[in-house]
Design a protein around this motif. Structure first.
Motif, PDB file in Angstrom:
ATOM      1  N   ASP A  79       0.830  -1.203   0.000  1.00  0.00           N
ATOM      2  CA  ASP A  79       0.000   0.000   0.000  1.00  0.00           C
ATOM      3  C   ASP A  79       0.870   1.261   0.000  1.00  0.00           C
ATOM      4  O   ASP A  79       1.955   1.294   0.592  1.00  0.00           O
ATOM      5  CB  ASP A  79      -0.910   0.028   1.230  1.00  0.00           C
ATOM      6  N   ARG A  80       0.344   2.306  -0.636  1.00  0.00           N
ATOM      7  CA  ARG A  80       0.955   3.625  -0.620  1.00  0.00           C
ATOM      8  C   ARG A  80      -0.142   4.642  -0.328  1.00  0.00           C
ATOM      9  O   ARG A  80      -0.549   5.406  -1.191  1.00  0.00           O
ATOM     10  CB  ARG A  80       1.648   3.933  -1.955  1.00  0.00           C
ATOM     11  N   PRO A  81      -0.649   4.634   0.912  1.00  0.00           N
ATOM     12  CA  PRO A  81      -1.816   5.464   1.242  1.00  0.00           C
ATOM     13  C   PRO A  81      -1.570   6.953   1.041  1.00  0.00           C
ATOM     14  O   PRO A  81      -0.522   7.478   1.411  1.00  0.00           O
ATOM     15  CB  PRO A  81      -2.081   5.127   2.713  1.00  0.00           C
ATOM     16  N   ARG A  82      -2.577   7.607   0.453  1.00  0.00           N
ATOM     17  CA  ARG A  82      -2.549   9.053   0.288  1.00  0.00           C
ATOM     18  C   ARG A  82      -3.330   9.676   1.446  1.00  0.00           C
ATOM     19  O   ARG A  82      -3.847   8.986   2.306  1.00  0.00           O
ATOM     20  CB  ARG A  82      -3.159   9.423  -1.066  1.00  0.00           C
ATOM     21  N   VAL A  96      -7.154   9.525   6.046  1.00  0.00           N
ATOM     22  CA  VAL A  96      -8.333  10.067   6.717  1.00  0.00           C
ATOM     23  C   VAL A  96      -9.401   8.990   6.873  1.00  0.00           C
ATOM     24  O   VAL A  96     -10.013   8.834   7.942  1.00  0.00           O
ATOM     25  CB  VAL A  96      -8.902  11.270   5.937  1.00  0.00           C
ATOM     26  N   MET A  97      -9.625   8.218   5.809  1.00  0.00           N
ATOM     27  CA  MET A  97     -10.622   7.150   5.851  1.00  0.00           C
ATOM     28  C   MET A  97     -10.234   6.085   6.871  1.00  0.00           C
ATOM     29  O   MET A  97     -11.087   5.547   7.579  1.00  0.00           O
ATOM     30  CB  MET A  97     -10.797   6.528   4.465  1.00  0.00           C
ATOM     31  N   THR A 144      -6.658   2.396  -7.630  1.00  0.00           N
ATOM     32  CA  THR A 144      -7.973   1.886  -7.262  1.00  0.00           C
ATOM     33  C   THR A 144      -8.884   3.027  -6.830  1.00  0.00           C
ATOM     34  O   THR A 144      -8.425   4.109  -6.470  1.00  0.00           O
ATOM     35  CB  THR A 144      -7.883   0.860  -6.117  1.00  0.00           C
ATOM     36  N   GLY A 145     -10.186   2.751  -6.860  1.00  0.00           N
ATOM     37  CA  GLY A 145     -11.179   3.747  -6.514  1.00  0.00           C
ATOM     38  C   GLY A 145     -11.827   3.501  -5.170  1.00  0.00           C
ATOM     39  O   GLY A 145     -11.327   2.727  -4.350  1.00  0.00           O
ATOM     40  N   ALA A 146     -12.990   4.144  -4.964  1.00  0.00           N
ATOM     41  CA  ALA A 146     -13.623   4.151  -3.648  1.00  0.00           C
ATOM     42  C   ALA A 146     -14.801   3.194  -3.521  1.00  0.00           C
ATOM     43  O   ALA A 146     -15.330   3.021  -2.423  1.00  0.00           O
ATOM     44  CB  ALA A 146     -14.095   5.567  -3.308  1.00  0.00           C
TER      45      ALA A 146
END
Length: 210
Positions: free
Chosen positions: A115-118, A123-124, A179-181
């Motif tokens: 993972d490379r979280p933005r 926040v999520m 990927t999307g939401a």
């Protein structure tokens, strides 16, 4: 193939059962309350049982070619460690009866080294810990148990699940990468069923979305 499906009465689990039957598989659907499944088919066998009981779980696993898990938390009927306990019972039964392939679905909040979280993802993740901390902790423990097993496993991670129709368009990546939401349960089930024979993501935990 003969597929044992845990969580068969949930919204994603029902998609797995229905699509597996449509594709010609034999299905063993594990259910605490079989009446909630609402599906009848000549290639469908329903095993009534409790995921907390190892002997019940074993009855569904014996004779299967692969196991699929779409378990979740149900308010008022499951404990906060249901995923962990159920998974340990499934893993033990699979090892005992030499069933190798396991495909599990879990939330995108479960971390993976790729993972490379933005900022949005962080926040999520923070909100998820605040709003569904027990589920997230249980899901993480479940995933660790699977990763430490010597089975041929895939952990499919998903963002928000929706009840739309199958689109056939699935993006595969990792958190923060391509990927999307959202994803429909129908598309998630379709992707999971492909992994019964596809080895592309063996021993990996990709995230999928529409």
């Amino acid at each position: 193939m003969k597929l044992a499906i845990f969580g068969a009465t949930g919204r994603t689990g029902k998609q797995l059962v229905e699509q597996a039957l449509q594709q010609g598989h034999e299905v063993i659907a594990f259910a605490r309350n079989p009446a909630k499944l609402g599906i009848q088919h000549e290639r469908l066998k329903v095993v009534e049982g409790d995921v907390y009981k190892a002997e019940d779980v074993e009855r569904a696993v014996v004779g299967a070619d692969a196991v699929m898990m779409a378990l979740g938390h149900t308010k008022g009927t499951t404990t906060k460690d249901v995923l962990t306990v159920a998974t340990k019972n499934v893993l033990a039964a699979m090892k005992k009866h030499n069933v190798r392939r396991l495909v599990n679905i879990t939330g995108a909040g479960v971390a993976d080294p790729n993972d490379r979280p933005r900022l949005f993802n962080k926040v999520m993740s923070f909100l998820l810990k605040r709003m569904a901390g027990d589920l997230l902790a249980d899901s993480q423990c479940q995933s660790e148990a699977i990763r430490w097993s010597d089975l041929d496993w895939v952990i499919v991670r998903v963002p928000m699940l929706t009840d739309g129709p199958k689109t056939g368009h699935v993006r595969v990546g990792y958190v923060g990468q391509g990927t999307g939401a959202r994803i429909t349960r129908a598309d998630a089930a379709d992707f999971m069923l492909k992994l019964v024979t596809d080895t592309t993501y063996l021993r990996k935990a990709p995230m999928i979305s529409n």
